[in-house]
Design an enzyme around this catalytic site. Sequence first.
Site, short mmCIF file in Angstrom:
data_model
loop_
_atom_site.label_atom_id
_atom_site.label_comp_id
_atom_site.label_asym_id
_atom_site.label_seq_id
_atom_site.Cartn_x
_atom_site.Cartn_y
_atom_site.Cartn_z
N HIS A 230 2.00 -3.34 1.99
CA HIS A 230 1.64 -4.46 2.11
C HIS A 230 2.21 -5.26 3.62
O HIS A 230 3.12 -4.42 4.08
CB HIS A 230 2.10 -5.30 0.88
N GLU B 265 5.09 -1.15 -6.97
CA GLU B 265 6.21 -0.66 -6.38
C GLU B 265 7.19 0.05 -7.59
O GLU B 265 7.30 -0.49 -8.68
CB GLU B 265 7.23 -1.24 -5.37
#
Length: 210
Positions: free
Chosen positions: A10, A88
């Site tokens: 990202h 994550e």
Amino acid sequence: MSTTLLLARHGQTLWHAENRYAGVSDVGLTDEGRAQAVRLGWWAGRQAAAGAPIDAVWTSTVPRAIVTAEPACRALDLVPTREHDLRECDFGVVEGRTLAEFEAVDPTAAAAFRADPVVNPFPAAEDPRAAATRGADALRRIASAHEGGRVLVVAHNTLLRLVLCELLSIPLADYRRVFPRLRNTAVTELRLEGNGKGAALLSLNVPCER
């Protein structure tokens, strides 16, 4: 039949600009992070225009990954699929802190982490081996759902590095050494065989420059 996975971290966040660990926390993109997302969208559109279409977009369920994928989805006219197993890692007590800050409080634990981040993860953190397994299994499922296709996957730095080691038979303990950093919105091209067992790294950290 193999599937090509286009893995992208990202865009830059407020914490990453200061090198702080951002795992499960919802941390927004910086202006640069939003610009990086736009460049990723431009790159995705160029891929399609050049005869290398992207058949699907998958993201983690963490907002910073979802927002990063939005320009690419618009460029490709695709609706993204969200996969919780692409989230994550949870960094435990280091969430929101830098490694230097943690080291100042607990130098012994920080030294152990540097020596082997898998055997000695941060206190209260997710087991990196479990994260590698869930992430690799997610990519195998994605590849199976799009056999022979090309799929953009927007996820996270540590998770993707662990997964690359898992799929490429690299010791997990070496993930920080072999893959020091995945650059924000740079693309790593991975080919997965139809049985989900064979993997080949075709490119690493290729920037989406306009």
